[in-house]
Structures are given as structure tokens and as C-alpha cells.
Design an enzyme around this catalytic site. Structure first.
Site, PDB file in Angstrom:
ATOM      1  NE  ARG A   8      -4.513  -2.190 -19.013  1.00  0.00           N
ATOM      2  CZ  ARG A   8      -5.329  -1.153 -18.812  1.00  0.00           C
ATOM      3  NH1 ARG A   8      -6.471  -1.080 -19.466  1.00  0.00           N
ATOM      4  NH2 ARG A   8      -5.012  -0.215 -17.947  1.00  0.00           N
ATOM      5  N   GLY A  51      -3.746   1.260  -3.165  1.00  0.00           N
ATOM      6  CA  GLY A  51      -2.565   1.503  -3.985  1.00  0.00           C
ATOM      7  C   GLY A  51      -1.373   2.067  -3.251  1.00  0.00           C
ATOM      8  CB  THR A  52      -0.950   4.159  -0.247  1.00  0.00           C
ATOM      9  OG1 THR A  52       0.178   4.745   0.413  1.00  0.00           O
ATOM     10  CG2 THR A  52      -1.832   3.492   0.797  1.00  0.00           C
ATOM     11  CE  LYS A  70       1.843  -0.276 -22.086  1.00  0.00           C
ATOM     12  NZ  LYS A  70       1.301   0.872 -21.314  1.00  0.00           N
ATOM     13  CG  ASN A  77      -7.565  -3.306 -16.820  1.00  0.00           C
ATOM     14  OD1 ASN A  77      -8.097  -2.397 -16.190  1.00  0.00           O
ATOM     15  ND2 ASN A  77      -6.330  -3.724 -16.554  1.00  0.00           N
ATOM     16  CD  GLN A  94      -6.449  -5.420  -9.901  1.00  0.00           C
ATOM     17  OE1 GLN A  94      -5.556  -4.696 -10.341  1.00  0.00           O
ATOM     18  NE2 GLN A  94      -6.200  -6.399  -9.038  1.00  0.00           N
ATOM     19  CG  ASP A  98      -2.797  -6.441  -7.344  1.00  0.00           C
ATOM     20  OD1 ASP A  98      -3.276  -7.358  -8.040  1.00  0.00           O
ATOM     21  OD2 ASP A  98      -2.468  -5.328  -7.811  1.00  0.00           O
ATOM     22  CE1 TYR A 112       1.385  -3.030 -11.788  1.00  0.00           C
ATOM     23  CE2 TYR A 112       1.104  -4.130  -9.682  1.00  0.00           C
ATOM     24  CZ  TYR A 112       0.560  -3.561 -10.809  1.00  0.00           C
ATOM     25  OH  TYR A 112      -0.804  -3.523 -10.963  1.00  0.00           O
TER      26      TYR A 112
END
Length: 323
Positions: free
Chosen positions: A133, A287-288, A101, A163, A184, A56, A61
Site C-alpha cells: 500500500r 482468490g479462492t 494500523k 494499489n 496489483q 501471490d 496474510y
């Protein structure tokens, strides 16, 4: 092994997803180097070792460097592309000369974002593109046209959302002629709105009940894959809770450890198995990017919590018994 909705469209996909937001170094514009590439290599190898096939990303990112790191691995080892599936996201734009943003799901931005992601990732196609989003200025027909054009060109296989609530997905579904393959959402033992909406309906304990309840029902009825971002609960329940953590967090971490010892698994497996026990077939996003913690998640798929264990974790995380 139980099936889950996304397998209908990506038969070789995995129940767990590796979230790649931690790749690429810091959120700056420094170039990636061998250290960042080695970090990505170790994370990818650990994920593949435990059966993860879906990775993902998002265009934002670490300012594109997360995609760039995976792309460099694919450049050095092209055969790796056949071993994994890639999903990325678009729609968030940082502040610049044009404005603050903001969210941008215009056709032009979707097209430009996908083209840039493909270049960074060193791949000719995306398995999934998620709309990151909800954009208040969205034109569903325009979005549908952009996505269909990307599919027709072979650059995109499937589309999804992130979202978004049921109403937003419904509008896009009408324009596309099909529902999103994925939605997600933030879901974990520390983020319980999605669950309280149903269990606490018609009770003051319910939070954001209508929107959440309708969203879960939409996804289950339309076979939309629910993916849980933040699934590891920030590591607070499987590692060290931060100083000043609430009593509920401390007690939940203790209960997670108790259940983990009972089953002989790492705490990470318990945190994920709790989500995966839900009949919606939730697909947790890990997430790690630390190899040891990735591997600690391996037993989540084989762990089925009892109803007592599941509700015990739920009640402890809520900090109050159910109505």
C-alpha cells in the site's frame, strides 16, 4: 497464446496467479497443523494442474501463516520450488504498542519483512516483492536503496507495486531507475472504476477518472504488468450472489451463465476471460483456494469473448448503458 508484460522478466510465468490469502486457517495466531498443510497442498496441486506457476502472498496474510503453509510444502518437497514462482508483499502493519494500523515502507521494515517472509516460505529468494500500500511517509530513495540491497544479495529478483497510482509509481521509478514490474489493483466485473475512467471520460458517469486513466496509461506505456486482485468478483457472478445483492449483480450473474453455456465453460472462466480480453494483458489473481473452483478457471485462457459479449457483460455490470 498472447504474451503479457511480466513474461519479459519471468519467461516461465503464468497468465493466471493463485492468491494465497486463504491459506493458513483463520486470521489468528493459532499454529498451523496438518489440516492447514493439506489444504495448501490441495490448492497448490490444483493450481499446478491448470498451469499456474505464480503464487501471490503477503506477509500479513493470516498473520504469516499463509506463507508458512507454502514454506512447509517446500520443506517437505524442495524440488517444488523449481515448479513455481513466489511473490509476496510488505508494507502493511497492524496496530501494536507503537501505533495504529499503518503503512510502513521504510528501509528497515522492508528488509525485516523480506527476511521474515523468506524464513516462513523456506526459500532463499523471492521472484517478486510488491509494496502493498502507498505509504504517505515514503522516501523513494530509501526504498530504492533497500530493494537494490535485497537484489544484490540474491534475495529478490524483481519489485512491484500494489494499489498505487501513476504518480506514486513514477516517483519510485525515478529512484529505482526502472518502473515496477507489476502493479496489483482491484479490478473485476464488480469493480469498474478503472474501466469507466476511460469509457466515461468527460461524462458524469466517470468515477475517479483522472487518477485511474493515468494509471492504466502509465502501466501500458511502461510495460508494467497489471494484476487484478478481486478478479473473481467475490464469487458472486460464478456462484451464489449474497442475499440482498443489487439487481445489476443478479442480472450480471445471469448473463455470465448464459455466456458460459454458449461456450461450454464454467462461469469462472467467463469472469476471468472478461478481464483478460482487455489489451493491457491483465493477469487475474484467483482468490479462492478451493481446488474445484481453481480448476474451474482453467479454460479462461482459451476463451476469447466477442466484442458483443464483452460489452454486454460490461453494460450489465454497470447497470446503465454507456454514455
Amino acid at each position: 497464446m498472447k504474451t503479457f508484460p511480466l513474461q519479459e522478466h519471468l519467461p516461465q510465468t503464468s497468465r493466471l496467479v493463485l492468491g494465497c490469502m486463504g491459506l493458513g486457517g483463520g486470521w489468528n495466531h493459532d499454529p498451523i497443523g496438518e489440516a492447514e498443510i493439506a489444504h495448501a497442498q490441495a490448492a497448490v496441486e490444483a493450481a499446478l494442474d491448470i498451469g499456474i506457476r505464480l503464487f501471490d502472498h503477503a506477509d500479513i496474510y493470516t498473520h504469516g501463516k499463509a506463507e508458512q503453509c507454502l514454506g512447509e510444502l517446500l520443506r517437505r518437497q524442495p524440488s517444488l520450488r523449481d515448479q513455481l514462482q513466489i511473490q509476496t508483499k510488505c508494507g502493511i502493519r497492524f496496530g501494536d504498542a507503537e501505533g495504529p494500523k499503518r503503512y510502513d515502507l521504510s528501509a528497515a521494515h522492508i528488509q525485516a519483512s523480506v527476511e521474515a517472509s523468506l524464513r516462513r516460505l523456506n526459500t532463499e529468494y523471492l521472484d517478486l516483492l510488491l509494496l502493498h500500500r502507498p505509504d504517505p511517509l515514503i522516501e523513494p530513495d530509501e526504498v530504492a536503496e533497500a530493494l537494490q540491497r535485497l537484489r544484490a544479495s540474491g534475495k529478490l529478483r524483481h519489485w512491484g507495486a500494489s494499489n498505487m497510482h501513476a504518480g506514486q509509481m513514477s516517483r519510485l521509478s525515478r529512484a529505482m531507475g526502472e518502473p515496477p514490474r507489476v502493479n496489483q489493483l482491484e479490478m473485476s466485473l464488480l469493480k469498474l472504476d478503472w474501466l469507466d475512467a476511460g469509457t466515461c471520460f468527460n461524462d458524469p458517469q466517470g468515477r475517479n477518472g483522472l487518477a485511474w486513466g493515468e494509471t492504466l496509461e502509465f502501466c501500458q506505456n511502461q510495460a508494467v504488468q497489471l494484476q487484478a486482485w478481486g478478479a473473481m468478483a467475490r464469487g458472486w457472478l460464478s456462484g451464489a450472489a449474497p442475499e440482498g445483492a443489487s439487481a445489476a449483480v443478479v442480472r450480471t450473474a445471469e448473463r455470465v451463465r448464459t455466456v458460459a453455456l454458449r461456450h461450454g465453460v464454467p462461469p469462472e472462466a467467463v469472469v476471468l476471460a472478461w478481464l483478460m480480453r482487455h489489451p493491457a494483458g491483465i493477469q487475474p489473481v484467483i482468490g479462492t483456494t478451493q481446488p474445484a473452483r481453481i480448476r474451474a478457471c482453467a479454460q479462461a485462457e482459451q476463451l476469447t469473448l466477442t466484442r458483443g459479449e464483452w460489452y454486454g457483460l460490461y453494460e450489465t455490470a454497470r447497470g446503465v448503458e454507456l454514455p
